[in-house]
Design an enzyme around this catalytic site. Sequence first.
Site, PDB file in Angstrom:
ATOM      1  CB  CYS A  69     -41.225 -31.409 -77.529  1.00 34.47           C
ATOM      2  SG  CYS A  69     -39.574 -31.218 -76.861  1.00 34.47           S
ATOM      3  CB  CYS A  75     -36.774 -36.000 -74.158  1.00 35.54           C
ATOM      4  SG  CYS A  75     -37.077 -35.296 -72.547  1.00 35.54           S
ATOM      5  CB  CYS A  78     -43.119 -35.971 -73.162  1.00 42.41           C
ATOM      6  SG  CYS A  78     -43.340 -34.372 -72.380  1.00 42.41           S
ATOM      7  CB  CYS A 152     -38.842 -28.174 -72.063  1.00 43.64           C
ATOM      8  SG  CYS A 152     -40.006 -29.155 -71.082  1.00 43.64           S
ATOM      9  CD  GLN A 258     -50.180 -30.181 -55.831  1.00 45.35           C
ATOM     10  OE1 GLN A 258     -49.997 -30.895 -56.799  1.00 45.35           O
ATOM     11  NE2 GLN A 258     -50.527 -30.673 -54.646  1.00 45.35           N
ATOM     12  CE1 TYR A 285     -48.231 -38.839 -46.310  1.00 43.91           C
ATOM     13  CE2 TYR A 285     -50.555 -38.748 -45.688  1.00 43.91           C
ATOM     14  CZ  TYR A 285     -49.359 -39.451 -45.785  1.00 43.91           C
ATOM     15  OH  TYR A 285     -49.293 -40.755 -45.360  1.00 43.91           O
ATOM     16  CD  GLU A 305     -44.680 -32.340 -45.484  1.00 42.78           C
ATOM     17  OE1 GLU A 305     -45.672 -32.471 -46.215  1.00 42.78           O
ATOM     18  OE2 GLU A 305     -43.601 -32.951 -45.689  1.00 42.78           O
ATOM     19  CG  ASP A 351     -51.541 -33.738 -52.055  1.00 38.81           C
ATOM     20  OD1 ASP A 351     -51.451 -34.724 -52.815  1.00 38.81           O
ATOM     21  OD2 ASP A 351     -51.124 -32.609 -52.368  1.00 38.81           O
ATOM     22  CB  CYS A 377     -49.658 -37.949 -57.882  1.00 34.27           C
ATOM     23  SG  CYS A 377     -48.589 -38.546 -56.569  1.00 34.27           S
TER      24      CYS A 377
END
Length: 419
Positions: A69, A75, A78, A152, A258, A285, A305, A351, A377
């Site tokens: 990129c 930036c 990333c 991007c 997601q 969740y 949720e 999740d 995550c």
Amino acid sequence: MAETEIADVERVGARGDGVARAGVRTAYVPFTVPGDRVRLARGARRGDGDAASLIEVLQPGPDRVAARCPHFGACGGCALQQWADDEVLAWKREQVVAALAHRGLDAPVAAILATPPGERRRVYLAARNGRRGAVLGYRVRASHAIVNVTDCPLLNQALHTLLDPLRSLAAEVLGAGEEAAFEVTATAPGPDLVLERPRAPDAAEGRRLAAFAADAGLARISWRAGKTAESELVCLRAPPTVRFGDISVEIPPGGFVQASPSAEAALVGEIRAATETARRIADLYAGCGAFTFALLDRASVRAVERDAEAVAALRQAAHRSGARVEAEPRDLVRRPLQDDELRGFDAVVLDPPRAGARAQAEALARSSVPVVSYVSCHPGTFARDARILVDAGYRLTRVVPVDQFLWSPHVELIGIFQK
Ligand SMILES: C[S@@+](CC[C@H](N)C(=O)[O-])C[C@H]1O[C@@H](n2cnc3c(N)ncnc32)[C@H](O)[C@@H]1O
């Protein structure tokens, strides 16, 4: 100019920065790879060392590659494009192994599943209408400055083609010096846009936004005063739906999906494999029901949720399709499903956000639910909660890391627990 020093990068640390043991203290140098010899400048203290900036690479490490990129390095989006893909993938898998080992867990960790670039279907962009025109893009790391992003490689086509039009829009609807954020989610009939800034659009701006929605093929535009504020509709051209399993869900403005469809498909595949014989499943969740609706062909699902709008979206989609879903708005940190409520479920899918699901894991530990599929995550909070489950007699039979957040230090994973 700050003093510089020369150092060799030994490894990449948990936040994605190169770790160089130079001088008195460790230096954490972004955008470097193991084996790099670099010139760096030390900045603020960070843990046992110093945050540093990369001044130049004097000699590249063996796995240094050209970034994809043009904005990489400036930036804040990333952190790892300078490192060969295979190395990044191996490093991410190792983050999962290390997090488990830190909690004394020795579970089988499968090969990491890669996702391709150009798939990201939701994005949060900062914009400012400055003296030299409008800028739109991601923030510089640990800074308020905005990198004016024209390309991007992460974004899917629908979002990528909006970068320039959104910048032009920012020039029109933001006052001089005004800042805003644009949260955009790709949905079936077109992108769904949330304009986030403290003041509501006035009538003329509302008309301009509606015209923009028509020109750019957006499904909907909403406004909200801040990230956690309620949103108000500005214009609706088509209900913004996302398909989960066989069912289209009209997502609320800024509703969770997601980030990458192929990561979602991989997670769904793992969940389905683990819950093959389950007939009653709790999806905790649940968001707008990505997993709920993917399980309905063979099970009834209770979706829980916190976000009331997501629950309403889930209920509406279930109602329209006659699906066997019971959806409940509930804060699972304050009120986790207790063992008596968990009784009768053949499987639980979890999740949670990065903070993990400690309270729910403690309640599950007291239950006899035979299968828990835990999507996470954050390997650290996952390992913490896994320890709770394992101590209560669950076996962690499978862990699959998924590289959902390409070129960032983040890694998604799913763990399967059985009792
Ligand atoms: C990582 S998302 C997962 C959503 C969904 N499983 C999916 O795949 O689209 C985490 C979800 O947890 C919800 N959440 C966050 N804190 C919560 C809490 N304390 N209780 C219940 N849900 C919560 C968020 O609103 C969000 O929808």
